[in-house]
Design a protein around this motif. Structure first.
Motif, PDB file in Angstrom:
ATOM      1  N   MET A   9      -4.565   0.547  -4.438  1.00 56.19           N
ATOM      2  CA  MET A   9      -5.923   0.081  -4.733  1.00 56.19           C
ATOM      3  C   MET A   9      -6.008  -1.440  -4.777  1.00 56.19           C
ATOM      4  O   MET A   9      -7.066  -2.012  -4.501  1.00 56.19           O
ATOM      5  N   ALA A  10      -4.902  -2.091  -5.118  1.00 54.48           N
ATOM      6  CA  ALA A  10      -4.909  -3.561  -5.093  1.00 54.48           C
ATOM      7  C   ALA A  10      -5.180  -4.073  -3.688  1.00 54.48           C
ATOM      8  O   ALA A  10      -5.887  -5.072  -3.491  1.00 54.48           O
ATOM      9  N   VAL A  11      -4.640  -3.391  -2.700  1.00 52.63           N
ATOM     10  CA  VAL A  11      -4.878  -3.753  -1.303  1.00 52.63           C
ATOM     11  C   VAL A  11      -6.321  -3.436  -0.916  1.00 52.63           C
ATOM     12  O   VAL A  11      -6.998  -4.236  -0.260  1.00 52.63           O
ATOM     13  N   VAL A  12      -6.789  -2.259  -1.323  1.00 53.19           N
ATOM     14  CA  VAL A  12      -8.168  -1.864  -1.006  1.00 53.19           C
ATOM     15  C   VAL A  12      -9.166  -2.817  -1.651  1.00 53.19           C
ATOM     16  O   VAL A  12     -10.106  -3.296  -1.000  1.00 53.19           O
ATOM     17  N   ASP A  13      -8.955  -3.099  -2.936  1.00 51.52           N
ATOM     18  CA  ASP A  13      -9.901  -3.945  -3.667  1.00 51.52           C
ATOM     19  C   ASP A  13      -9.953  -5.377  -3.135  1.00 51.52           C
ATOM     20  O   ASP A  13     -10.949  -6.089  -3.330  1.00 51.52           O
ATOM     21  N   ALA A  14      -8.881  -5.784  -2.463  1.00 50.75           N
ATOM     22  CA  ALA A  14      -8.863  -7.130  -1.884  1.00 50.75           C
ATOM     23  C   ALA A  14      -9.614  -7.199  -0.563  1.00 50.75           C
ATOM     24  O   ALA A  14      -9.677  -8.260   0.074  1.00 50.75           O
ATOM     25  N   GLY A  15     -10.186  -6.064  -0.134  1.00 57.32           N
ATOM     26  CA  GLY A  15     -11.003  -6.062   1.085  1.00 57.32           C
ATOM     27  C   GLY A  15     -10.207  -5.876   2.363  1.00 57.32           C
ATOM     28  O   GLY A  15     -10.679  -6.269   3.453  1.00 57.32           O
ATOM     29  N   ALA A  16      -9.022  -5.242   2.279  1.00 55.85           N
ATOM     30  CA  ALA A  16      -8.161  -5.146   3.457  1.00 55.85           C
ATOM     31  C   ALA A  16      -8.618  -4.093   4.464  1.00 55.85           C
ATOM     32  O   ALA A  16      -8.344  -4.224   5.665  1.00 55.85           O
ATOM     33  N   VAL A  17      -9.319  -3.049   4.006  1.00 61.82           N
ATOM     34  CA  VAL A  17      -9.590  -1.912   4.893  1.00 61.82           C
ATOM     35  C   VAL A  17     -10.417  -2.334   6.105  1.00 61.82           C
ATOM     36  O   VAL A  17     -10.057  -2.038   7.260  1.00 61.82           O
ATOM     37  N   ASP A  18     -11.525  -3.011   5.884  1.00 59.82           N
ATOM     38  CA  ASP A  18     -12.371  -3.426   7.018  1.00 59.82           C
ATOM     39  C   ASP A  18     -11.610  -4.327   7.985  1.00 59.82           C
ATOM     40  O   ASP A  18     -11.796  -4.246   9.212  1.00 59.82           O
ATOM     41  N   LYS A  19     -10.765  -5.177   7.443  1.00 56.01           N
ATOM     42  CA  LYS A  19      -9.987  -6.080   8.303  1.00 56.01           C
ATOM     43  C   LYS A  19      -8.966  -5.292   9.122  1.00 56.01           C
ATOM     44  O   LYS A  19      -8.745  -5.587  10.303  1.00 56.01           O
ATOM     45  N   PHE A  20      -8.338  -4.295   8.502  1.00 58.12           N
ATOM     46  CA  PHE A  20      -7.390  -3.473   9.255  1.00 58.12           C
ATOM     47  C   PHE A  20      -8.096  -2.697  10.370  1.00 58.12           C
ATOM     48  O   PHE A  20      -7.536  -2.523  11.460  1.00 58.12           O
ATOM     49  N   ILE A  21      -9.300  -2.230  10.099  1.00 60.81           N
ATOM     50  CA  ILE A  21     -10.068  -1.514  11.133  1.00 60.81           C
ATOM     51  C   ILE A  21     -10.309  -2.428  12.330  1.00 60.81           C
ATOM     52  O   ILE A  21     -10.154  -2.037  13.490  1.00 60.81           O
ATOM     53  N   ARG A  22     -10.684  -3.674  12.052  1.00 60.34           N
ATOM     54  CA  ARG A  22     -10.910  -4.627  13.147  1.00 60.34           C
ATOM     55  C   ARG A  22      -9.633  -4.888  13.923  1.00 60.34           C
ATOM     56  O   ARG A  22      -9.650  -5.086  15.138  1.00 60.34           O
ATOM     57  N   ALA A  43       0.817  -1.225   0.000  1.00 62.64           N
ATOM     58  CA  ALA A  43       0.000   0.000   0.000  1.00 62.64           C
ATOM     59  C   ALA A  43       0.844   1.266   0.000  1.00 62.64           C
ATOM     60  O   ALA A  43       0.318   2.359  -0.230  1.00 62.64           O
ATOM     61  N   SER A  44       2.148   1.131   0.243  1.00 65.84           N
ATOM     62  CA  SER A  44       3.027   2.306   0.234  1.00 65.84           C
ATOM     63  C   SER A  44       3.441   2.693  -1.173  1.00 65.84           C
ATOM     64  O   SER A  44       4.112   3.700  -1.363  1.00 65.84           O
ATOM     65  N   GLY A  45       3.043   1.902  -2.159  1.00 65.66           N
ATOM     66  CA  GLY A  45       3.483   2.134  -3.528  1.00 65.66           C
ATOM     67  C   GLY A  45       2.611   3.124  -4.277  1.00 65.66           C
ATOM     68  O   GLY A  45       2.079   4.081  -3.714  1.00 65.66           O
ATOM     69  N   THR A  46       2.433   2.869  -5.561  1.00 67.30           N
ATOM     70  CA  THR A  46       1.642   3.746  -6.412  1.00 67.30           C
ATOM     71  C   THR A  46       0.162   3.641  -6.063  1.00 67.30           C
ATOM     72  O   THR A  46      -0.257   2.756  -5.300  1.00 67.30           O
ATOM     73  N   SER A  47      -0.630   4.530  -6.659  1.00 73.18           N
ATOM     74  CA  SER A  47      -2.077   4.482  -6.407  1.00 73.18           C
ATOM     75  C   SER A  47      -2.667   3.140  -6.836  1.00 73.18           C
ATOM     76  O   SER A  47      -3.538   2.585  -6.149  1.00 73.18           O
TER      77      SER A  47
END
Length: 513
Positions: free
Chosen positions: A145-158, A137-141
């Motif tokens: 987005m590859a990390v976001v699209d894989a559904g990571a955000v909700d898991k990171f919040i938890r 996620a530290s790379g290019t946009s």
């Protein structure tokens, strides 16, 4: 066109402080675009903390695996093989140069890493997976987005509420990279209720590294514009940021100040919220620190606040900001001088009482030096200070400015600049001064000084300028003040020892040129 109509058309005559400050706020967009961003948008975790760094069973760093080998290990029924594959991925992505981010994405490794974030029974595996995803996620946009699209955000919040402090901290770091990518990803993180998770973290016993990452994430949540973050979602962080401004750790303070600078670089309601949470006094104190990384965002914040209304500007003045601002005008760092001058220009765009505070702070001798030999970007801001003073100040204040502090000639010589905005600013200020001199019988003195310093030649040259506003302003001055040959022949001495003179009288106004 009559002379009166020309005056209204070609100078800042009659502008109120709100309009002047609005002009300064628009002008600073160029200032912001022209300079390299000081705060880091994204960060890769390339350092290994020996306290929780994990090694292979033989105690050595693993060899580089191929994507196929990694996938095979991740699909294994063996927890040990899974862990080894994830850790190898993390280490490959943590190397300082050319981490194989795209290679991992192309082979479908990102979604697999995301699934391992759910392994709550194995916090070591969660940590390794989170670390690897942080670096992707530290790379290019597109990589983010590859990390976001894989559904990571909700898991990171938890994972913010993970019993493992290391896992929670790595989740914060990953979310900081995602939020820092832009408004779109920031809003994805906000809509996943990241703020609530962060607020809960403040109730725990945080390490200094965790607090640094949390503060940096908070700053990224405020950072991006077009559009700005929904204020109702982020304003609850302001009390925490106000306290963080008082922290002993310089990195925490720096990121907290950057966060405040992003909040205040907006409308007056957001500026007021910052004031109401007690941020002004701490920010002013930070201007006195001997650390440019702290001074720059603090100065930016103060400069933003004084683009607000008169009451908001008064809060900065009453906090004693003019004392450190005067010192910063003499900094050996040109970007600090420029922004200190920009801040003062916003104060002089206010009312006459605020201008009086600026005059009494004795900054104008330094402004003269900047006008004479400062960095050009600082000279531009100093020119705004003079013009705003001639626009919003009382006649007595303007007369003091051009006579007592001797800024008149170095200010006027900036008419020879190649920067059209600066030339227009100086012409507006000169017009204001000439109108005032005409009112109080000092026109001949001013014209003589202009003539003796070759400023008339500059004005005549500007009449052929390609910029229409410059042409009109210079033509107006020449036609109104320099077409009377008899007047020109009778010009008296305009200065004594290089300073314009004026004398008090007993007339209605109490002073004259």
């Amino acid at each position: 066109m009559s002379n009166e109509n020309r005056i209204d058309a070609y100078k800042n005559h009659g502008k109120n402080s709100d309009r002047l400050r609005s002009s300064r706020k628009e002008a600073t967009i160029e200032l912001r675009k022209a300079r390299k961003e000081d705060q880091i948008l994204k960060r890769r975790n390339i350092n290994i903390d020996p306290e929780f760094a994990l090694q292979d069973s033989n105690g050595q760093s693993p060899c580089t695996k191929t994507p196929e080998e990694i996938l095979f290990g991740m699909d294994s029924a063996s927890v040990e093989h899974i862990f080894d594959a994830v850790q190898s991925t993390r280490k490959m992505l943590s190397r300082e140069r050319q981490p194989p981010i795209d290679l991992m994405i192309r082979h479908g490794i990102v979604p697999k890493l995301v699934t391992f974030l759910d392994y709550s029974d194995d916090t070591n595996l969660q940590f390794e997976a989170a670390w690897a995803l942080t670096n992707i996620a530290s790379g290019t946009s597109a990589q983010t987005m590859a990390v976001v699209d894989a559904g990571a955000v909700d898991k990171f919040i938890r994972l913010l509420s993970s019993p493992s402090p290391n896992v929670a901290e790595q989740a914060v770091w990953a979310l900081g990279n995602i939020a820092g990518d832009g408004s779109k990803t920031r809003d994805i993180v906000l809509n996943a209720n990241v703020v609530e998770g962060l607020i809960q973290l403040f109730a725990t016993d945080l390490s200094i590294t965790s607090l640094r990452n949390i503060t940096w994430l908070m700053s990224n949540l405020f950072r991006n514009k077009n559009p700005s973050a929904p204020f109702d979602k982020v304003k609850v962080m302001l009390p925490h940021l106000a306290r963080l401004l008082l922290h002993q750790d310089s990195q925490v303070v720096t990121d907290a100040a950057w966060a405040i600078s992003y909040v205040t670089d907006d409308d007056n309601n957001k500026i007021q919220a910052v004031i109401d949470h007690g941020c002004v006094h701490p920010l002013v104190r930070l201007l006195e620190r001997d650390d440019a990384s702290i001074i720059v965002p603090s100065l930016r914040s103060i400069g933003n606040i004084v683009t607000g209304n008169d009451q908001q500007t008064d809060s900065v003045i009453s906090a004693g900001a003019l004392v450190p601002l005067k010192k910063l005008l003499q900094s050996n760092k040109t970007n600090i001088v420029k922004e200190a001058a920009w801040t003062i220009s916003n104060i002089t765009a206010g009312n006459s009482d605020q201008i009086e505070h600026v005059i009494n702070s004795d900054v104008f001798p330094i402004i003269r030096t900047i006008l004479e030999k400062g960095d050009f970007k600082s000279q531009k801001e100093a020119a705004w200070i003079v013009t705003n003073t001639t626009t919003s100040g009382t006649p007595e204040q303007v007369i003091r400015l051009v006579t007592q502090y001797n800024v008149f000639i170095p200010f006027c010589l900036l008419m020879d600049s190649k920067d059209t905005r600066t030339v227009n600013v100086v012409l507006a200020g000169l017009t204001n001064i000439l109108e005032l001199a005409d009112k109080f019988g000092g026109t001949e003195q001013v014209l003589r000084v202009l003539e003796e310093n070759n400023c008339i030649d500059i004005l005549e040259k500007l009449q052929s300028h390609e910029n229409e506003d410059i042409y009109k302003r210079s033509l107006f001055i020449i036609e109104k003040y320099f077409n009377d040959e008899e007047q020109e022949n009778n010009l008296g001495p305009g200065e004594v020892d290089g300073v314009l003179q004026f004398n008090p009288d007993n007339g209605q106004n109490g002073y004259q040129f």
